[in-house]
Design an enzyme around this catalytic site. Sequence first.
Site, PDB file in Angstrom:
ATOM      1  N   GLY A 224       0.820  -1.207   0.000  1.00 41.24           N
ATOM      2  CA  GLY A 224       0.000   0.000   0.000  1.00 41.24           C
ATOM      3  C   GLY A 224       0.849   1.249   0.000  1.00 41.24           C
ATOM      4  N   SER A 225       0.301   2.314   0.531  1.00 41.46           N
ATOM      5  CA  SER A 225       0.968   3.611   0.464  1.00 41.46           C
ATOM      6  C   SER A 225       2.133   3.699   1.446  1.00 41.46           C
ATOM      7  CB  SER A 225      -0.028   4.733   0.771  1.00 41.46           C
ATOM      8  OG  SER A 225      -0.361   4.746   2.148  1.00 41.46           O
ATOM      9  N   THR A 226       3.088   4.566   1.111  1.00 40.37           N
ATOM     10  CA  THR A 226       4.228   4.798   1.995  1.00 40.37           C
ATOM     11  C   THR A 226       3.775   5.379   3.325  1.00 40.37           C
ATOM     12  OG1 THR A 226       5.744   5.102   0.138  1.00 40.37           O
ATOM     13  CG2 THR A 226       6.392   6.075   2.233  1.00 40.37           C
ATOM     14  N   THR A 227       2.802   6.282   3.296  1.00 43.53           N
ATOM     15  CA  THR A 227       2.305   6.894   4.535  1.00 43.53           C
ATOM     16  C   THR A 227       1.766   5.839   5.489  1.00 43.53           C
ATOM     17  OG1 THR A 227       1.762   8.943   3.383  1.00 43.53           O
ATOM     18  CG2 THR A 227       0.669   8.555   5.481  1.00 43.53           C
ATOM     19  N   THR A 228       0.929   4.937   4.992  1.00 49.62           N
ATOM     20  CA  THR A 228       0.382   3.879   5.840  1.00 49.62           C
ATOM     21  C   THR A 228       1.481   2.929   6.291  1.00 49.62           C
ATOM     22  OG1 THR A 228      -1.734   4.034   4.679  1.00 49.62           O
ATOM     23  CG2 THR A 228      -1.344   2.065   5.979  1.00 49.62           C
ATOM     24  N   GLY A 229       2.426   2.641   5.401  1.00 54.47           N
ATOM     25  CA  GLY A 229       3.541   1.768   5.772  1.00 54.47           C
ATOM     26  C   GLY A 229       4.341   2.311   6.937  1.00 54.47           C
ATOM     27  N   GLU A 246       5.733  -3.397   0.957  1.00 48.40           N
ATOM     28  CA  GLU A 246       5.847  -3.026  -0.467  1.00 48.40           C
ATOM     29  C   GLU A 246       4.989  -1.777  -0.640  1.00 48.40           C
ATOM     30  OE1 GLU A 246       4.670  -2.225  -3.891  1.00 48.40           O
ATOM     31  OE2 GLU A 246       3.868  -4.245  -4.152  1.00 48.40           O
ATOM     32  N   CYS A 280       1.556  -0.382  -8.555  1.00 50.09           N
ATOM     33  CA  CYS A 280       2.732   0.199  -7.894  1.00 50.09           C
ATOM     34  C   CYS A 280       3.918   0.273  -8.839  1.00 50.09           C
ATOM     35  CB  CYS A 280       3.093  -0.628  -6.654  1.00 50.09           C
ATOM     36  SG  CYS A 280       1.877  -0.542  -5.337  1.00 50.09           S
TER      37      CYS A 280
END
Length: 473
Positions: A224-229, A246, A280
């Site tokens: 998913g998104s970098t922010t959520t990661g 990822e 992605c």
Amino acid sequence: MKHYNLTINGETKDHHDYFDVINPATAEPFARSAKADAADVNRAVAAASNAFASWSTTPMAERSNLLHQVAALVEQHMPELMELIVQETGKPLNGLNGVGAGMEVGGAAAWIHVNADVTLPVEVIQDNDDARVEVHRKALGVVASITPWNWPLLIAAWHLTPALLAGNTVVIKPSPFTPITTARFVELANTVLPPGVLNLISGGPELGATLVEHPDVAKIVFTGSTTTGKHIMRSAATDLKRLTLELGGNDAGIVLDDVDPKAVAARLVSACFHNNGQTCAALKRLYVPSGIYHQLAQEMADLAAKLIVGNGLAQGVDLGPVQNERQLQIVMDLAESARQDGGHFLCGGERIDSKGYFYRPTIVTGLSNGHRLVDEEPFGPIVPIIEYQDLEQAIAMANDNPCGLGASVWSTDTARALAVATRLHSGSVWINEHGAVQPDAPFGGVKQSGFGVEFGHHGLAEFSAIQTVKIMK
């Protein structure tokens, strides 16, 4: 309207709470999904924990055989699963160059089959008169899988296959935008797998946070998104959970000056726009030398303008809608920013007048690094083409981004392209292709595109812990 439920400890039962799932082609609900709460998370993790002792000691060959049976079920139910994929993601049945629901469902089955045969053999470090030293791979425990909305079934297969094969048990939480196909898949898989081995909960971001923070979860695999990661990584630090992340990828492609624009344009359009740019590892910013810049951009724009956009259940559709209204707004905001920055729209640049979340395939020139459309990942059908004067400049601009998932180099000279490719800061790099992942080759990102890899032997090892055994003689 059909209701889809949680699966916990092998049982799929009616729930007390549901939420609507929207078909992005109509902007209207087409199904309802059970809405799990903290108590459901606790039940799912407990079921997985209880099943772990037996599953982790089941011979790996038997686990492999059961996974092959799961893949066979996907193949048997392919028409049903394809229709669900189209309804919840919007992607066409076939799509641009065959990238559609058929590829997703067929790919999920193929991925399970291939990776179910990967092994983790004991590694012998030393074997002499003094001692024998072996390295064993041990299952971790309960794995939490959190999957995105762009490839819900395929990425579920990516997560679940190595986790289960290594002897772990799983609780999966799909995106609230696309929980339906995964719910049906898990229901089917539980006709083969022992109870508690694979559990499904569905709901919003707060449910994911509850799952991530659960003390009995040993590992989290997230796409998913970098922010959520980053949020997941902070939460996992509390009890040192293992992670495979990822995350976002604003993938760059570099075209070299020996390329024939007419010969390469169709492949570049496919790399940029397959799945409507909602992948992605799609090509999201393209660097082209001055000598062929305008010709290649126009060739690509002419092809992109001819792509057929519509409801994915209709025949002959290349691209469906953007999957959700929020993502459509991101695409439109970036397009408006590009206009204000002086970008030239060679095609597209507008929402299609329709009830669904449709946007015309868009190619923009006249921008460079420092503009939002170049620097930020749009995750939709809009691509900037950037002019460069010399190759060193192109390499520097391609690397000048916080993401590093994939990249590509396009040239008739393979050796020259390879020399450029090895200088790009990305987890994967393709030559004369972009985004072509395969089940036996490791795939993952660097920089803020995450860490850890998936697929094949390297991906399977991510779901295990090393145990060193020393035997004195």
